[in-house]
Design a protein around this motif. Structure first.
Motif, PDB file in Angstrom:
ATOM      1  N   ASN A  94       0.848  -1.191   0.000  1.00 49.18           N
ATOM      2  CA  ASN A  94       0.000   0.000   0.000  1.00 49.18           C
ATOM      3  C   ASN A  94       0.887   1.245   0.000  1.00 49.18           C
ATOM      4  O   ASN A  94       1.648   1.462   0.934  1.00 49.18           O
ATOM      5  CB  ASN A  94      -0.922  -0.013   1.223  1.00 49.18           C
ATOM      6  CG  ASN A  94      -1.813  -1.242   1.253  1.00 49.18           C
ATOM      7  OD1 ASN A  94      -2.438  -1.571   0.256  1.00 49.18           O
ATOM      8  ND2 ASN A  94      -1.865  -1.925   2.389  1.00 49.18           N
ATOM      9  N   ILE A  95       0.770   2.032  -1.053  1.00 46.25           N
ATOM     10  CA  ILE A  95       1.647   3.182  -1.279  1.00 46.25           C
ATOM     11  C   ILE A  95       0.840   4.472  -1.222  1.00 46.25           C
ATOM     12  O   ILE A  95      -0.195   4.599  -1.868  1.00 46.25           O
ATOM     13  CB  ILE A  95       2.332   3.085  -2.657  1.00 46.25           C
ATOM     14  CG1 ILE A  95       3.096   1.761  -2.777  1.00 46.25           C
ATOM     15  CG2 ILE A  95       3.261   4.269  -2.894  1.00 46.25           C
ATOM     16  CD1 ILE A  95       3.645   1.518  -4.169  1.00 46.25           C
ATOM     17  N   GLY A  96       1.318   5.433  -0.454  1.00 46.26           N
ATOM     18  CA  GLY A  96       0.695   6.745  -0.390  1.00 46.26           C
ATOM     19  C   GLY A  96       1.575   7.789  -1.053  1.00 46.26           C
ATOM     20  O   GLY A  96       2.799   7.634  -1.131  1.00 46.26           O
ATOM     21  N   PHE A  97       0.964   8.851  -1.548  1.00 47.89           N
ATOM     22  CA  PHE A  97       1.754   9.924  -2.160  1.00 47.89           C
ATOM     23  C   PHE A  97       0.992  11.232  -2.051  1.00 47.89           C
ATOM     24  O   PHE A  97      -0.238  11.263  -2.087  1.00 47.89           O
ATOM     25  CB  PHE A  97       2.078   9.619  -3.632  1.00 47.89           C
ATOM     26  CG  PHE A  97       0.870   9.370  -4.491  1.00 47.89           C
ATOM     27  CD1 PHE A  97       0.259  10.411  -5.183  1.00 47.89           C
ATOM     28  CD2 PHE A  97       0.329   8.104  -4.603  1.00 47.89           C
ATOM     29  CE1 PHE A  97      -0.858  10.190  -5.970  1.00 47.89           C
ATOM     30  CE2 PHE A  97      -0.787   7.867  -5.395  1.00 47.89           C
ATOM     31  CZ  PHE A  97      -1.381   8.916  -6.078  1.00 47.89           C
ATOM     32  N   THR A  98       1.720  12.310  -1.896  1.00 49.90           N
ATOM     33  CA  THR A  98       1.113  13.637  -1.877  1.00 49.90           C
ATOM     34  C   THR A  98       0.807  14.070  -3.304  1.00 49.90           C
ATOM     35  O   THR A  98       1.341  13.512  -4.265  1.00 49.90           O
ATOM     36  CB  THR A  98       2.055  14.670  -1.236  1.00 49.90           C
ATOM     37  OG1 THR A  98       3.242  14.774  -2.035  1.00 49.90           O
ATOM     38  CG2 THR A  98       2.426  14.271   0.189  1.00 49.90           C
ATOM     39  N   GLY A  99      -0.056  15.083  -3.429  1.00 54.20           N
ATOM     40  CA  GLY A  99      -0.401  15.580  -4.751  1.00 54.20           C
ATOM     41  C   GLY A  99       0.802  16.061  -5.526  1.00 54.20           C
ATOM     42  O   GLY A  99       0.919  15.828  -6.733  1.00 54.20           O
ATOM     43  N   SER A 100       1.746  16.713  -4.841  1.00 54.61           N
ATOM     44  CA  SER A 100       2.931  17.218  -5.538  1.00 54.61           C
ATOM     45  C   SER A 100       3.892  16.090  -5.890  1.00 54.61           C
ATOM     46  O   SER A 100       4.561  16.124  -6.925  1.00 54.61           O
ATOM     47  CB  SER A 100       3.647  18.263  -4.686  1.00 54.61           C
ATOM     48  OG  SER A 100       4.110  17.703  -3.460  1.00 54.61           O
ATOM     49  N   ALA A 102       3.153  13.180  -6.861  1.00 50.47           N
ATOM     50  CA  ALA A 102       2.652  12.452  -8.021  1.00 50.47           C
ATOM     51  C   ALA A 102       3.228  12.991  -9.329  1.00 50.47           C
ATOM     52  O   ALA A 102       3.325  12.255 -10.320  1.00 50.47           O
ATOM     53  CB  ALA A 102       1.132  12.518  -8.055  1.00 50.47           C
ATOM     54  N   PHE A 103       3.629  14.266  -9.345  1.00 49.12           N
ATOM     55  CA  PHE A 103       4.143  14.867 -10.573  1.00 49.12           C
ATOM     56  C   PHE A 103       5.634  14.630 -10.764  1.00 49.12           C
ATOM     57  O   PHE A 103       6.155  14.863 -11.847  1.00 49.12           O
ATOM     58  CB  PHE A 103       3.877  16.377 -10.577  1.00 49.12           C
ATOM     59  CG  PHE A 103       2.413  16.718 -10.652  1.00 49.12           C
ATOM     60  CD1 PHE A 103       1.723  16.621 -11.842  1.00 49.12           C
ATOM     61  CD2 PHE A 103       1.731  17.115  -9.517  1.00 49.12           C
ATOM     62  CE1 PHE A 103       0.373  16.920 -11.907  1.00 49.12           C
ATOM     63  CE2 PHE A 103       0.377  17.428  -9.568  1.00 49.12           C
ATOM     64  CZ  PHE A 103      -0.302  17.320 -10.771  1.00 49.12           C
ATOM     65  N   PRO A 105       8.807  12.762 -11.682  1.00 43.32           N
ATOM     66  CA  PRO A 105       9.047  11.568 -12.516  1.00 43.32           C
ATOM     67  C   PRO A 105       9.760  10.443 -11.779  1.00 43.32           C
ATOM     68  O   PRO A 105       9.649   9.285 -12.169  1.00 43.32           O
ATOM     69  CB  PRO A 105       9.907  12.112 -13.667  1.00 43.32           C
ATOM     70  CG  PRO A 105      10.511  13.387 -13.142  1.00 43.32           C
ATOM     71  CD  PRO A 105       9.500  13.957 -12.204  1.00 43.32           C
ATOM     72  N   VAL A 106      10.487  10.777 -10.715  1.00 44.75           N
ATOM     73  CA  VAL A 106      11.172   9.740  -9.944  1.00 44.75           C
ATOM     74  C   VAL A 106      10.167   8.782  -9.318  1.00 44.75           C
ATOM     75  O   VAL A 106      10.402   7.573  -9.234  1.00 44.75           O
ATOM     76  CB  VAL A 106      12.060  10.377  -8.854  1.00 44.75           C
ATOM     77  CG1 VAL A 106      12.696   9.304  -7.978  1.00 44.75           C
ATOM     78  CG2 VAL A 106      13.139  11.241  -9.485  1.00 44.75           C
ATOM     79  N   VAL A 107       9.023   9.306  -8.891  1.00 44.94           N
ATOM     80  CA  VAL A 107       8.003   8.479  -8.240  1.00 44.94           C
ATOM     81  C   VAL A 107       7.447   7.453  -9.213  1.00 44.94           C
ATOM     82  O   VAL A 107       7.371   6.251  -8.911  1.00 44.94           O
ATOM     83  CB  VAL A 107       6.878   9.355  -7.668  1.00 44.94           C
ATOM     84  CG1 VAL A 107       5.736   8.498  -7.131  1.00 44.94           C
ATOM     85  CG2 VAL A 107       7.426  10.251  -6.558  1.00 44.94           C
ATOM     86  N   SER A 108       7.049   7.903 -10.389  1.00 47.64           N
ATOM     87  CA  SER A 108       6.493   6.974 -11.375  1.00 47.64           C
ATOM     88  C   SER A 108       7.540   5.961 -11.830  1.00 47.64           C
ATOM     89  O   SER A 108       7.223   4.780 -12.050  1.00 47.64           O
ATOM     90  CB  SER A 108       5.940   7.738 -12.577  1.00 47.64           C
ATOM     91  OG  SER A 108       6.932   8.548 -13.176  1.00 47.64           O
ATOM     92  N   LYS A 109       8.795   6.397 -11.954  1.00 48.41           N
ATOM     93  CA  LYS A 109       9.853   5.478 -12.366  1.00 48.41           C
ATOM     94  C   LYS A 109      10.098   4.423 -11.301  1.00 48.41           C
ATOM     95  O   LYS A 109      10.266   3.231 -11.620  1.00 48.41           O
ATOM     96  CB  LYS A 109      11.150   6.245 -12.637  1.00 48.41           C
ATOM     97  CG  LYS A 109      12.280   5.350 -13.137  1.00 48.41           C
ATOM     98  CD  LYS A 109      13.549   6.147 -13.412  1.00 48.41           C
ATOM     99  CE  LYS A 109      14.663   5.225 -13.896  1.00 48.41           C
ATOM    100  NZ  LYS A 109      15.930   5.972 -14.123  1.00 48.41           N
ATOM    101  N   LEU A 110      10.085   4.823 -10.036  1.00 40.37           N
ATOM    102  CA  LEU A 110      10.300   3.881  -8.940  1.00 40.37           C
ATOM    103  C   LEU A 110       9.188   2.839  -8.895  1.00 40.37           C
ATOM    104  O   LEU A 110       9.442   1.635  -8.766  1.00 40.37           O
ATOM    105  CB  LEU A 110      10.377   4.641  -7.615  1.00 40.37           C
ATOM    106  CG  LEU A 110      10.431   3.817  -6.320  1.00 40.37           C
ATOM    107  CD1 LEU A 110      11.521   2.756  -6.388  1.00 40.37           C
ATOM    108  CD2 LEU A 110      10.645   4.727  -5.124  1.00 40.37           C
ATOM    109  N   ILE A 111       7.950   3.298  -9.015  1.00 43.56           N
ATOM    110  CA  ILE A 111       6.820   2.361  -8.990  1.00 43.56           C
ATOM    111  C   ILE A 111       6.888   1.429 -10.189  1.00 43.56           C
ATOM    112  O   ILE A 111       6.635   0.220 -10.073  1.00 43.56           O
ATOM    113  CB  ILE A 111       5.493   3.137  -8.964  1.00 43.56           C
ATOM    114  CG1 ILE A 111       5.346   3.875  -7.621  1.00 43.56           C
ATOM    115  CG2 ILE A 111       4.305   2.201  -9.183  1.00 43.56           C
ATOM    116  CD1 ILE A 111       4.134   4.769  -7.542  1.00 43.56           C
TER     117      ILE A 111
END
Length: 299
Positions: A94-100, A102-103, A105-111
């Motif tokens: 279960n992964i949480g993220f703040t609105g900022s 989400a934008f 690119p490191v976050v999307s790449k990690l997931i």
């Protein structure tokens, strides 16, 4: 009845010869015969009938063999499943993220890299502000959370650095500075600032207030926004100005302009939060990929 008894039984049933079955199992023929006799006594039926060339299954043995194979297969599957879970290869994260966040690119790449490395782990994504995500993490509703890292860390939480982002000024398109490439923060001293409530995002709020104070003025607090995307929309509606992480510039809303900050370095850190007492193999794998990505990025 033990699993080894089932393995012994199936080996004899498949070889149709006790001596060959004993060689296959790596045990002596007399002990194997004793184990088969003990199994028959426990079940109260004859499982094998002797012939001139070895043994064959009785009707009871035929019936038992069908389920014995399934039991042994289930046992192997159970062991493999437990081992996979122990390595963090199955289950849910279960992964949480703040609105900022989400934008970024490191976050999307990690997931994306985690999904490719561990395709049998189901991911559940939850968006919220920093305060909500840390509360969810504390209550074990989340395993990890991408949050903005401030100067203080809540007790029981570990933070793993993900990225450091520069901040940018966001202005209404009609603003006198909107066409500039850079602008000093001091030029915004008379402007109202659209901010998230501090209780929702203390780090982002404090970074903006601190940057204004470092530039020699106390910002005028204007309309509050429920989330970061709303900040941009409210600026477009000319409620005021604000500062946002650079990755938020992906929000292309008509009526706003993004301008670099001149004369000051204002940045905000993105971190991956985990519980100090909540280490599991899945979480460790996720953090490991995050650390590997962080190590590869230039300082």
């Amino acid at each position: 009845m033990e699993l080894r008894h089932i393995r012994y039984f199936l080996a004899v049933a498949e070889e149709r010869n006790v001596t060959r079955a004993a060689e296959r199992l790596g045990i002596g023929q007399p002990p194997l015969s004793q184990q088969i006799h003990a199994l028959e006594r426990e079940m109260g039926v004859r499982l094998f009938r002797r012939t001139g060339h070895g043994v064959v299954l009785t009707e009871a043995g035929e019936a038992f063999a069908t389920d014995a194979k399934r039991l042994l297969s289930d046992a192997r599957n159970a062991v493999e499943k437990a081992q996979s879970a122990g390595r963090g290869e199955i289950g849910q994260l279960n992964i949480g993220f703040t609105g900022s966040a989400a934008f970024n690119p490191v976050v999307s790449k990690l997931i994306r890299e985690f999904r490719q490395s561990f395709p049998n782990v189901n991911l559940s994504l939850v968006e919220g502000n920093t305060a909500q995500l840390l509360a969810y993490l504390h209550d074990k509703r989340l395993d990890v959370a991408f949050v903005r890292l401030g100067s203080q860390s809540p007790a029981g939480v570990s933070f793993h650095h993900i990225a450091t982002e520069p901040m940018k000024i966001v202005l209404p398109a009609s603003h006198r500075l909107a066409s500039k490439k850079k602008a000093s923060l001091s030029a915004l001293a008379d402007e109202a600032f659209v901010l998230l409530p501090r209780e929702a995002s203390p780090t982002l709020h404090d970074v903006i207030i601190g940057a204004c104070r470092d530039s020699g003025f106390e910002p005028i607090l204007g309309q509050q926004a429920p989330q970061l995307s709303s900040v941009v929309n409210l600026v477009a509606a000319e409620f005021g100005v604000s500062l946002v992480p650079a990755s938020v510039c992906q929000i292309q809303v008509e009526g706003v302009g993004y301008v670099d900050i001149h004369g000051a370095t204002v940045s905000i850190r993105l971190a991956l939060a985990t519980r100090e007492d909540g280490a599991t193999a899945k979480i460790a794998n996720f953090v490991s990929i995050a650390n590997q990505m962080s190590a590869k990025r230039p300082s």
